[in-house]
Write a protein that holds these residues in place. Structure first.
Motif, PDB file in Angstrom:
ATOM      1  N   GLY A 170       0.815  -1.210   0.000  1.00 19.96           N
ATOM      2  CA  GLY A 170       0.000   0.000   0.000  1.00 19.96           C
ATOM      3  C   GLY A 170       0.849   1.261   0.000  1.00 19.96           C
ATOM      4  N   HIS A 171       0.376   2.268  -0.753  1.00 22.43           N
ATOM      5  CA  HIS A 171       1.132   3.530  -0.895  1.00 22.43           C
ATOM      6  C   HIS A 171       0.152   4.706  -0.877  1.00 22.43           C
ATOM      7  CE1 HIS A 171       4.425   6.104  -1.911  1.00 22.43           C
ATOM      8  NE2 HIS A 171       4.174   6.227  -3.202  1.00 22.43           N
ATOM      9  N   GLY A 172      -0.856   4.602   0.011  1.00 23.77           N
ATOM     10  CA  GLY A 172      -1.921   5.598   0.028  1.00 23.77           C
ATOM     11  C   GLY A 172      -2.946   5.299  -1.051  1.00 23.77           C
ATOM     12  N   PHE A 173      -4.091   5.974  -0.987  1.00 21.28           N
ATOM     13  CA  PHE A 173      -5.110   5.745  -2.016  1.00 21.28           C
ATOM     14  C   PHE A 173      -4.862   6.623  -3.233  1.00 21.28           C
ATOM     15  CE2 PHE A 173      -9.368   5.896  -3.953  1.00 21.28           C
ATOM     16  CZ  PHE A 173      -9.553   4.529  -4.107  1.00 21.28           C
ATOM     17  N   VAL A 174      -4.458   7.872  -2.987  1.00 19.62           N
ATOM     18  CA  VAL A 174      -3.970   8.765  -4.036  1.00 19.62           C
ATOM     19  C   VAL A 174      -2.645   9.332  -3.539  1.00 19.62           C
ATOM     20  CG1 VAL A 174      -6.255   9.366  -4.920  1.00 19.62           C
ATOM     21  CG2 VAL A 174      -5.215  10.765  -3.132  1.00 19.62           C
ATOM     22  N   GLN A 175      -1.900   9.993  -4.414  1.00 15.57           N
ATOM     23  CA  GLN A 175      -0.592  10.513  -4.026  1.00 15.57           C
ATOM     24  C   GLN A 175      -0.765  11.823  -3.263  1.00 15.57           C
ATOM     25  OE1 GLN A 175       1.879   8.686  -4.082  1.00 15.57           O
ATOM     26  NE2 GLN A 175       3.564  10.042  -3.581  1.00 15.57           N
ATOM     27  N   ARG A 176      -0.903  11.680  -1.947  1.00 10.01           N
ATOM     28  CA  ARG A 176      -1.155  12.836  -1.077  1.00 10.01           C
ATOM     29  C   ARG A 176      -0.526  12.556   0.282  1.00 10.01           C
ATOM     30  NH1 ARG A 176      -6.902  13.148  -1.016  1.00 10.01           N
ATOM     31  NH2 ARG A 176      -6.670  14.211  -3.017  1.00 10.01           N
ATOM     32  N   PRO A 177       0.199  13.504   0.870  1.00 13.66           N
ATOM     33  CA  PRO A 177       0.813  13.276   2.183  1.00 13.66           C
ATOM     34  C   PRO A 177      -0.232  12.878   3.219  1.00 13.66           C
ATOM     35  CG  PRO A 177       1.635  15.308   1.202  1.00 13.66           C
ATOM     36  CD  PRO A 177       0.505  14.851   0.336  1.00 13.66           C
ATOM     37  N   GLU A 210      -3.515  -1.537  13.131  1.00  9.28           N
ATOM     38  CA  GLU A 210      -4.900  -1.934  13.395  1.00  9.28           C
ATOM     39  C   GLU A 210      -5.577  -2.483  12.144  1.00  9.28           C
ATOM     40  OE1 GLU A 210      -5.515   1.390  16.962  1.00  9.28           O
ATOM     41  OE2 GLU A 210      -6.369   1.734  14.965  1.00  9.28           O
ATOM     42  N   ALA A 211      -5.118  -2.033  10.977  1.00  5.65           N
ATOM     43  CA  ALA A 211      -5.693  -2.511   9.710  1.00  5.65           C
ATOM     44  C   ALA A 211      -5.053  -3.805   9.227  1.00  5.65           C
ATOM     45  CB  ALA A 211      -5.540  -1.428   8.644  1.00  5.65           C
ATOM     46  N   VAL A 261      -4.515  13.939   4.425  1.00  2.90           N
ATOM     47  CA  VAL A 261      -5.615  12.995   4.250  1.00  2.90           C
ATOM     48  C   VAL A 261      -6.641  13.236   5.355  1.00  2.90           C
ATOM     49  CG1 VAL A 261      -6.257  10.557   4.239  1.00  2.90           C
ATOM     50  CG2 VAL A 261      -4.126  11.291   3.157  1.00  2.90           C
ATOM     51  N   GLU A 262      -7.864  13.515   4.978  1.00  6.51           N
ATOM     52  CA  GLU A 262      -8.889  13.868   5.968  1.00  6.51           C
ATOM     53  C   GLU A 262      -9.206  12.712   6.909  1.00  6.51           C
ATOM     54  OE1 GLU A 262     -12.363  15.493   4.192  1.00  6.51           O
ATOM     55  OE2 GLU A 262     -11.311  17.147   3.212  1.00  6.51           O
ATOM     56  N   ASP A 263      -9.291  11.503   6.377  1.00  6.77           N
ATOM     57  CA  ASP A 263      -9.621  10.329   7.187  1.00  6.77           C
ATOM     58  C   ASP A 263      -8.613   9.234   6.866  1.00  6.77           C
ATOM     59  OD1 ASP A 263     -10.680   8.053   8.385  1.00  6.77           O
ATOM     60  OD2 ASP A 263     -12.760   8.609   7.978  1.00  6.77           O
ATOM     61  N   GLN A 264      -7.559   9.157   7.674  1.00  2.43           N
ATOM     62  CA  GLN A 264      -6.503   8.193   7.390  1.00  2.43           C
ATOM     63  C   GLN A 264      -7.006   6.757   7.448  1.00  2.43           C
ATOM     64  OE1 GLN A 264      -2.394   8.680   8.782  1.00  2.43           O
ATOM     65  NE2 GLN A 264      -3.077  10.505   9.890  1.00  2.43           N
ATOM     66  N   ARG A 265      -7.811   6.453   8.443  1.00  2.00           N
ATOM     67  CA  ARG A 265      -8.334   5.082   8.560  1.00  2.00           C
ATOM     68  C   ARG A 265      -9.073   4.672   7.293  1.00  2.00           C
ATOM     69  NH1 ARG A 265      -9.632   5.960  14.320  1.00  2.00           N
ATOM     70  NH2 ARG A 265      -8.486   4.442  15.586  1.00  2.00           N
ATOM     71  N   ALA A 266      -9.904   5.568   6.789  1.00  7.33           N
ATOM     72  CA  ALA A 266     -10.678   5.249   5.594  1.00  7.33           C
ATOM     73  C   ALA A 266      -9.765   5.079   4.385  1.00  7.33           C
ATOM     74  CB  ALA A 266     -11.710   6.344   5.331  1.00  7.33           C
ATOM     75  N   ALA A 267      -8.778   5.957   4.231  1.00 10.08           N
ATOM     76  CA  ALA A 267      -7.864   5.872   3.095  1.00 10.08           C
ATOM     77  C   ALA A 267      -7.034   4.593   3.144  1.00 10.08           C
ATOM     78  CB  ALA A 267      -6.958   7.098   3.065  1.00 10.08           C
ATOM     79  N   ILE A 268      -6.584   4.219   4.333  1.00  8.93           N
ATOM     80  CA  ILE A 268      -5.836   2.968   4.488  1.00  8.93           C
ATOM     81  C   ILE A 268      -6.724   1.790   4.138  1.00  8.93           C
ATOM     82  CG2 ILE A 268      -4.753   1.445   6.195  1.00  8.93           C
ATOM     83  CD1 ILE A 268      -3.800   4.083   7.620  1.00  8.93           C
ATOM     84  N   GLY A 269      -7.959   1.817   4.647  1.00  7.20           N
ATOM     85  CA  GLY A 269      -8.895   0.734   4.346  1.00  7.20           C
ATOM     86  C   GLY A 269      -9.226   0.637   2.870  1.00  7.20           C
ATOM     87  N   GLN A 270      -9.413   1.786   2.216  1.00  5.45           N
ATOM     88  CA  GLN A 270      -9.687   1.784   0.776  1.00  5.45           C
ATOM     89  C   GLN A 270      -8.530   1.177  -0.006  1.00  5.45           C
ATOM     90  OE1 GLN A 270     -10.731   6.146   0.363  1.00  5.45           O
ATOM     91  NE2 GLN A 270     -12.132   5.314  -1.164  1.00  5.45           N
TER      92      GLN A 270
END
Length: 299
Positions: A122-129, A175-176, A133-142
């Protein structure tokens, strides 16, 4: 004045000088484990580019930033396929660090990596620091779900965009279910990091044998990855006679995948493969080796 001695970063791991640790051993008495990280990303045409090669005319930023977006897009259309050939022809497998959204945007690229047996990370959902990221948990899960849906396997590793983390990122990753990270460029051997969900392993990554730094930031000559890579390997190989080391080679299709640089990457691989006592692994293979070695020490 607030002291920084107890900052949460320092609480993740104890200080440990490399010469004073329990012994690690690579198979067959090998000295160095080398892993390659191929980074593929989603640069949105609607947003400012993560990096630029061409400054805007008269210093006025423009959207869409066509020249810099196209600079990156070249890597996905052409440069990536040079990596596939360079690695497969040498019997090498990469660790594939991808934005989760790449699975939908560039399915042919992801299919090629999957079919080559690369280790998806995994390398983030889009290329953004991660700080943006507004919701890190959601982005990691996505990201995890996108990789699972495409490959049928959950990713075991994670590299944050730009190696960025907030104080909570490591906890969210553990946690993920993420088992190893590449953000902590602080050692030549894997180390264990503490999280709320138990330990997570840092597999040695690099900001020096990394074409973003070499080519995009420092703007070094095209052959710098070869010269610097050989010097890096030579020292790790020498030191690896006493205790094994890990060497990372981090590449991006739009940088090292271009015609005037690719041969220097190929020459670096040929130089490394010309040595006995080297294993070429993925991040997950390094993780499994380290966990087995740590279990021996604990036993």
């Amino acid at each position: 004045m607030t002291s920084t001695i107890g900052h949460s970063l320092r609480k993740r791991l104890p200080y440990s000088p490399i010469h004073a640790r329990p012994a690690l051993s690579l198979p067959g008495g090998a000295r160095v484990a080398v892993w390659t990280i191929v980074n593929v990303e989603n640069w949105s045409p609607e947003a400012a580019m993560p990096r630029t090669v061409l400054p805007p005319p008269m210093g006025q930023p423009l959207l869409p930033d066509l020249p810099n977006w196209a600079w990156h897009e070249y890597g996905m259309r052409v440069g990536f396929w040079r990596f596939v050939e360079a690695l497969s022809s040498r019997g090498l497998k990469a660790t594939f660090a991808l934005n989760g959204s790449v699975c939908e945007l560039y399915p042919e690229v992801c299919a090629a990596a999957r079919d080559a047996g690369w280790d998806f990370m995994g390398h983030g959902f889009v290329q953004r620091p991660m700080h943006k990221v507004e919701d890190q948990r959601a982005a990691i899960g996505q990201t995890i779900e996108a990789i699972r849906a495409f490959t049928g396997k959950l990713p075991r590793g994670w590299e944050s965009p730009g190696l960025t983390e907030t104080d909570d990122t490591l906890d969210f990753l553990a946690e993920a279910g993420i088992e190893y990270v590449a953000d902590w460029v602080l050692d030549d051997q894997p180390v264990s990091l503490a999280t709320r969900a138990g330990p997570i392993v840092s597999v040695p990554y690099t900001v020096e044998i990394n074409d973003v730094v070499i080519s995009a930031v420092q703007q070094q000559p095209s052959d710098e990855i070869l010269r610097r890579g050989k010097d890096q390997f030579d020292r790790l190989y020498l030191e690896g006679a006493k205790a094994p080391r890990v060497m990372a080679i981090s590449i991006h299709p739009y940088l090292t995948g271009v015609p005037h640089r690719i041969k220097y990457l190929e020459q670096l691989y040929d130089y490394i493969l010309g040595h006995e006592g080297v294993v070429t692994w993925t991040g997950a293979e390094i993780l499994d080796w380290y966990k087995a070695e740590a279990a021996k020490t604990a036993g």
